[in-house]
Motif scaffolding. Structure first.
Motif, PDB file in Angstrom:
ATOM      1  N   SER A  92     -16.361  61.587  45.607  1.00  0.00           N
ATOM      2  CA  SER A  92     -17.137  61.315  44.393  1.00  0.00           C
ATOM      3  C   SER A  92     -18.349  62.229  44.286  1.00  0.00           C
ATOM      4  O   SER A  92     -18.695  62.694  43.198  1.00  0.00           O
ATOM      5  N   SER A  93     -18.992  62.515  45.422  1.00  0.00           N
ATOM      6  CA  SER A  93     -20.182  63.368  45.394  1.00  0.00           C
ATOM      7  C   SER A  93     -19.860  64.756  44.863  1.00  0.00           C
ATOM      8  O   SER A  93     -20.563  65.290  43.989  1.00  0.00           O
ATOM      9  N   LEU A  94     -18.777  65.353  45.354  1.00  0.00           N
ATOM     10  CA  LEU A  94     -18.423  66.711  44.930  1.00  0.00           C
ATOM     11  C   LEU A  94     -17.929  66.732  43.487  1.00  0.00           C
ATOM     12  O   LEU A  94     -18.273  67.644  42.724  1.00  0.00           O
ATOM     13  N   VAL A  95     -17.135  65.742  43.100  1.00  0.00           N
ATOM     14  CA  VAL A  95     -16.641  65.715  41.721  1.00  0.00           C
ATOM     15  C   VAL A  95     -17.798  65.529  40.748  1.00  0.00           C
ATOM     16  O   VAL A  95     -17.865  66.184  39.699  1.00  0.00           O
ATOM     17  N   ILE A  96     -18.734  64.649  41.072  1.00  0.00           N
ATOM     18  CA  ILE A  96     -19.903  64.449  40.213  1.00  0.00           C
ATOM     19  C   ILE A  96     -20.690  65.747  40.073  1.00  0.00           C
ATOM     20  O   ILE A  96     -21.114  66.130  38.972  1.00  0.00           O
ATOM     21  N   SER A  97     -20.890  66.455  41.185  1.00  0.00           N
ATOM     22  CA  SER A  97     -21.636  67.718  41.143  1.00  0.00           C
ATOM     23  C   SER A  97     -20.930  68.749  40.272  1.00  0.00           C
ATOM     24  O   SER A  97     -21.574  69.502  39.531  1.00  0.00           O
ATOM     25  N   LYS A  98     -19.595  68.794  40.339  1.00  0.00           N
ATOM     26  CA  LYS A  98     -18.849  69.754  39.545  1.00  0.00           C
ATOM     27  C   LYS A  98     -18.865  69.384  38.068  1.00  0.00           C
ATOM     28  O   LYS A  98     -19.028  70.243  37.206  1.00  0.00           O
ATOM     29  N   VAL A  99     -18.709  68.101  37.769  1.00  0.00           N
ATOM     30  CA  VAL A  99     -18.695  67.662  36.371  1.00  0.00           C
ATOM     31  C   VAL A  99     -20.069  67.870  35.734  1.00  0.00           C
ATOM     32  O   VAL A  99     -20.182  68.303  34.575  1.00  0.00           O
ATOM     33  N   GLN A 100     -21.125  67.578  36.480  1.00  0.00           N
ATOM     34  CA  GLN A 100     -22.480  67.725  35.948  1.00  0.00           C
ATOM     35  C   GLN A 100     -22.977  69.169  35.980  1.00  0.00           C
ATOM     36  O   GLN A 100     -24.005  69.480  35.387  1.00  0.00           O
ATOM     37  N   GLY A 101     -22.270  70.037  36.682  1.00  0.00           N
ATOM     38  CA  GLY A 101     -22.682  71.430  36.780  1.00  0.00           C
ATOM     39  C   GLY A 101     -23.763  71.687  37.807  1.00  0.00           C
ATOM     40  O   GLY A 101     -24.299  72.794  37.881  1.00  0.00           O
ATOM     41  N   SER A 102     -24.064  70.674  38.631  1.00  0.00           N
ATOM     42  CA  SER A 102     -25.122  70.845  39.639  1.00  0.00           C
ATOM     43  C   SER A 102     -24.596  71.394  40.953  1.00  0.00           C
ATOM     44  O   SER A 102     -25.366  71.578  41.899  1.00  0.00           O
ATOM     45  N   ILE A 103     -23.284  71.679  41.026  1.00  0.00           N
ATOM     46  CA  ILE A 103     -22.727  72.224  42.264  1.00  0.00           C
ATOM     47  C   ILE A 103     -23.357  73.564  42.608  1.00  0.00           C
ATOM     48  O   ILE A 103     -23.458  73.942  43.774  1.00  0.00           O
ATOM     49  N   VAL A 104     -23.827  74.295  41.577  1.00  0.00           N
ATOM     50  CA  VAL A 104     -24.466  75.586  41.821  1.00  0.00           C
ATOM     51  C   VAL A 104     -25.729  75.417  42.654  1.00  0.00           C
ATOM     52  O   VAL A 104     -26.089  76.302  43.443  1.00  0.00           O
ATOM     53  N   ASP A 105     -26.406  74.280  42.526  1.00  0.00           N
ATOM     54  CA  ASP A 105     -27.611  74.031  43.312  1.00  0.00           C
ATOM     55  C   ASP A 105     -27.294  73.831  44.783  1.00  0.00           C
ATOM     56  O   ASP A 105     -28.169  73.986  45.642  1.00  0.00           O
ATOM     57  N   ILE A 106     -26.048  73.472  45.082  1.00  0.00           N
ATOM     58  CA  ILE A 106     -25.620  73.318  46.474  1.00  0.00           C
ATOM     59  C   ILE A 106     -25.170  74.651  47.050  1.00  0.00           C
ATOM     60  O   ILE A 106     -25.384  74.942  48.230  1.00  0.00           O
ATOM     61  N   LEU A 107     -24.553  75.479  46.210  1.00  0.00           N
ATOM     62  CA  LEU A 107     -23.987  76.738  46.695  1.00  0.00           C
ATOM     63  C   LEU A 107     -25.025  77.854  46.801  1.00  0.00           C
ATOM     64  O   LEU A 107     -24.832  78.798  47.575  1.00  0.00           O
ATOM     65  N   MET A 108     -26.113  77.761  46.052  1.00  0.00           N
ATOM     66  CA  MET A 108     -27.103  78.843  46.049  1.00  0.00           C
ATOM     67  C   MET A 108     -27.945  78.930  47.320  1.00  0.00           C
ATOM     68  O   MET A 108     -28.243  80.030  47.791  1.00  0.00           O
ATOM     69  N   PRO A 109     -28.371  77.801  47.934  1.00  0.00           N
ATOM     70  CA  PRO A 109     -29.211  77.900  49.139  1.00  0.00           C
ATOM     71  C   PRO A 109     -28.478  78.611  50.272  1.00  0.00           C
ATOM     72  O   PRO A 109     -27.241  78.695  50.279  1.00  0.00           O
TER      73      PRO A 109
END
Length: 266
Positions: A92-109
């Motif tokens: 659920s955490s990863l799907v939520i991040s992808k749907v909301q578009g916030s996954i980029v905040d995880i991949l950038m650091p």
């Protein structure tokens, strides 16, 4: 001039402990903020399962695996809860991040693929084990069960939470929307956990269906965890070693998907 770091190096050293801990803590705090949904609800659901089966079968004096049915059922329900919640947290955490578009905040650091995978898996494993311990503590208050080998029970609980947390990561990376994640939950995780000897001994299965339990990895998790309470079962170092090897393979797969950005990068 921008410094160049080798592939395994980050600006914070060979291992970015600060970044790893931050992501891990984020995952833990994410489910603790809604503890009524992520912790209390699974505990209540499991208590209802226990009450239904105890009232319908327990009072008949039924014996399963050589022990009263309630004692046989309790470890299975605890491990089933661990399995389902560890998977739900990471997927659920990863799907939520992808749907909301916030996954980029995880991949950038500056986090390596292994750091990303282990932080997510660690957060899911914590939720699975936390819910499992809560369920076990409450059920034991009503149905005393001997603890034959605490270390064995803990080892299988850890293996199960890590395995399903990692499978949840793989599912979350693959799924592009909640419907796809739900498919894995409804058609893989839930059936395998229900058909793994949670509510019955596989010795009661017809010979033609015995193989269904034997090839089910969840069976070994539940049977091993149950053996920590009641003794016997398909537990031991060979099974734990096989589960550890499977978990390492799943973790490698998860970090590989993070490394190549599978369905994570536009």
């Amino acid at each position: 001039m921008t410094p160049h770091f080798p592939e395994r190096m980050t600006p914070l050293g060979p291992i970015n402990w600060i970044g790893f801990y931050t992501l891990f803590a984020k995952e833990v705090r994410r489910f603790l903020k809604v503890w009524l949904q992520t912790v209390a609800a699974p505990v209540i659901s499991t208590l209802i399962f226990m009450a239904i089966f105890a009232l319908s079968l327990g009072r008949t004096g039924r014996v399963m695996g050589g022990v009263p049915f309630e004692q046989f059922l309790l470890p299975g329900l605890v491990m089933m809860t661990v399995i389902q919640n560890a998977f739900a947290n990471t997927s659920s955490s990863l799907v939520i991040s992808k749907v909301q578009g916030s996954i980029v905040d995880i991949l950038m650091p500056p986090l390596s693929p292994w750091e990303l995978a282990l932080a997510y898996v660690g957060g899911g494993a914590v939720r699975g084990m936390l819910v499992g311990v809560a369920v076990g503590a409450i059920l034991l208050a009503f149905t005393p069960v001997p603890l034959h080998a605490p270390a064995t029970a803990l080892a299988f609980m850890l293996e199960g939470s890590v395995m399903l947390s990692t499978i949840g990561v793989l599912t979350g990376i693959w799924a592009e929307k909640f419907d796809q994640s739900t498919v894995i939950t409804n058609f893989v995780v839930t059936p395998l956990s229900f058909l793994s000897g949670t509510f019955y001994s596989i010795d009661h299965l017809p010979a033609a269906l015995h193989w269904v339990a034997v090839i089910n990895p969840f069976y070994y998790l539940i049977d091993g965890f149950r053996s920590g309470f009641l003794g016997g079962g398909a537990h031991g170092l060979p099974v734990l070693a096989a589960l550890t090897a499977a978990n390492l393979a799943l973790l490698w797969w998860a970090q590989h998907l993070f490394r190549i950005g599978y369905k994570l990068k536009a």
